[in-house]
Design a protein around this motif. Structure first.
Motif, short mmCIF file in Angstrom:
data_model
loop_
_atom_site.label_atom_id
_atom_site.label_comp_id
_atom_site.label_asym_id
_atom_site.label_seq_id
_atom_site.Cartn_x
_atom_site.Cartn_y
_atom_site.Cartn_z
N LEU A 1 0.85 -1.19 0.00
CA LEU A 1 0.00 0.00 0.00
C LEU A 1 0.88 1.24 0.00
O LEU A 1 2.00 1.23 0.53
CB LEU A 1 -0.91 0.01 1.22
N SER A 2 0.38 2.31 -0.56
CA SER A 2 1.14 3.56 -0.60
C SER A 2 0.87 4.43 0.62
O SER A 2 1.33 5.57 0.68
CB SER A 2 0.79 4.34 -1.87
N TYR A 3 0.17 3.89 1.61
CA TYR A 3 -0.18 4.61 2.84
C TYR A 3 -0.24 3.60 3.97
O TYR A 3 -0.34 2.39 3.75
CB TYR A 3 -1.53 5.32 2.68
N ASP A 4 -0.15 4.09 5.21
CA ASP A 4 -0.22 3.22 6.38
C ASP A 4 -1.64 2.73 6.59
O ASP A 4 -2.62 3.36 6.15
CB ASP A 4 0.25 3.98 7.63
N TYR A 5 -1.78 1.62 7.30
CA TYR A 5 -3.11 1.07 7.56
C TYR A 5 -4.02 2.07 8.26
O TYR A 5 -5.22 2.14 7.98
CB TYR A 5 -3.00 -0.20 8.40
N GLY A 6 -3.48 2.87 9.16
CA GLY A 6 -4.30 3.81 9.90
C GLY A 6 -4.52 5.14 9.22
O GLY A 6 -5.20 6.02 9.76
N ALA A 7 -3.98 5.31 8.01
CA ALA A 7 -4.01 6.62 7.34
C ALA A 7 -5.40 7.02 6.87
O ALA A 7 -5.63 8.19 6.58
CB ALA A 7 -3.04 6.62 6.17
N LEU A 8 -6.33 6.05 6.76
CA LEU A 8 -7.65 6.37 6.26
C LEU A 8 -8.66 6.62 7.38
O LEU A 8 -9.84 6.85 7.12
CB LEU A 8 -8.17 5.24 5.36
N PRO B 1 -5.44 8.97 1.93
CA PRO B 1 -5.82 9.68 3.15
C PRO B 1 -6.59 10.96 2.83
O PRO B 1 -6.33 11.64 1.84
CB PRO B 1 -4.47 9.99 3.82
N HIS B 2 -7.55 11.27 3.69
CA HIS B 2 -8.38 12.47 3.51
C HIS B 2 -7.50 13.72 3.49
O HIS B 2 -6.61 13.89 4.32
CB HIS B 2 -9.39 12.56 4.65
N ASN B 3 -7.77 14.57 2.51
CA ASN B 3 -7.02 15.82 2.31
C ASN B 3 -5.56 15.60 1.92
O ASN B 3 -4.77 16.54 1.92
CB ASN B 3 -7.09 16.73 3.55
N LYS B 4 -5.21 14.36 1.62
CA LYS B 4 -3.88 14.06 1.11
C LYS B 4 -4.03 13.22 -0.15
O LYS B 4 -3.40 12.18 -0.32
CB LYS B 4 -3.04 13.33 2.16
N GLY B 5 -4.91 13.69 -1.01
CA GLY B 5 -5.22 12.98 -2.23
C GLY B 5 -6.57 12.29 -2.19
O GLY B 5 -7.09 11.86 -3.23
N GLY B 6 -7.14 12.14 -0.98
CA GLY B 6 -8.41 11.47 -0.84
C GLY B 6 -9.54 12.43 -0.53
O GLY B 6 -9.35 13.44 0.16
#
Length: 233
Positions: free
Chosen positions: A43-50, A119-124
């Motif tokens: 994944l391009s983000y951590d599990y908790g990033a969402l 992640p929200h506000n980081k591309g999401g």
């Protein structure tokens, strides 16, 4: 895609003698292989990033648990096909078609799904822009209408499945479709955005309140990825 599959697992040619295996083979597009084996993508983000929209615990279980299971099942199906070909047993190869479709579809669908999130506000989150926005407005009238159609489609899935925003290559239009279980998007449709409606995607956090999950996930949709897929479609 077919060339990649055959190069990775030549025995799949035998299974393609059964018509239903064509769908399973199509499921392998856009998936990763290492030394002939399907692999779990990073994944391009951590599990908790969402969080708070999708909990880290769900993401970890969904990725390391459920997606890994599809990867394992796909590799097992391909090995069975290869062994059957070596024996000249094409009936056995054809019998593996449902497993190839299910696990190959599960691998492809989830690979696309992870890329659809950020992640929200980081591309999401937010709303689509540029050519994607114009295409959505042309085909659905507005972004809000698209959201409503996808959420309605998700709510209407009986059991497990996916809702997809796709491009119809023949008509040149965008459409919302659903697929049961892990059936992949194939044929004239190009997948742009997929939302997982299986319980494992939300139940630890939302329990039976799946409509809340369908609403929350829009906060972490990566519209940049969707736009790139449309551009390449």
């Amino acid at each position: 895609m077919a060339t990649t599959l055959f190069r990775t697992a030549p025995a799949a040619r035998a299974a393609l003698r059964a018509r239903s295996v064509k769908t399973g083979a199509a499921a392998l597009a856009s998936t990763s292989f290492t030394r002939g084996k399907a692999t779990l993508p990073d994944l391009s983000y951590d599990y908790g990033a969402l969080e708070p929209y999708i909990s880290g615990k769900i993401m970890e279980l969904h990725h390391k648990g459920h997606h890994q299971t599809y990867v394992n099942g796909l590799n097992s199906a391909l090995e069975t096909i290869e062994e059957a070909k070596a024996k000249g047993d094409y009936n056995q190869a054809a019998a593996v078609a449902p497993l190839l479709n299910f696990n190959g579809g599960g691998h492809k669908n989830h690979t696309l799904f992870w890329e659809n999130l950020a992640p929200h506000n980081k591309g999401g989150g937010g709303e689509p822009e540029g050519a994607l926005k114009s295409a959505i407005d042309k085909n659905f009238g507005s972004f809000n209408t698209l959201q409503q159609q996808i959420n309605t489609a998700l709510a209407g899935i009986q059991g497990s499945g996916w809702a997809w925003l796709v491009k119809d290559k023949s008509a040149g239009t965008l459409q919302v479709i659903t697929k049961p279980n892990q059936d992949p998007v194939t044929g004239n449709y190009i997948p742009l955005l997929g939302i997982d409606a299986w319980e494992h995607a939300y139940y630890l956090q939302y329990q039976n309140r799946k409509a809340e999950y369908f609403k929350a996930i829009w906060n972490v949709i990566n519209w940049g990825t969707v736009a790139k897929r449309l551009e390449q479609a």
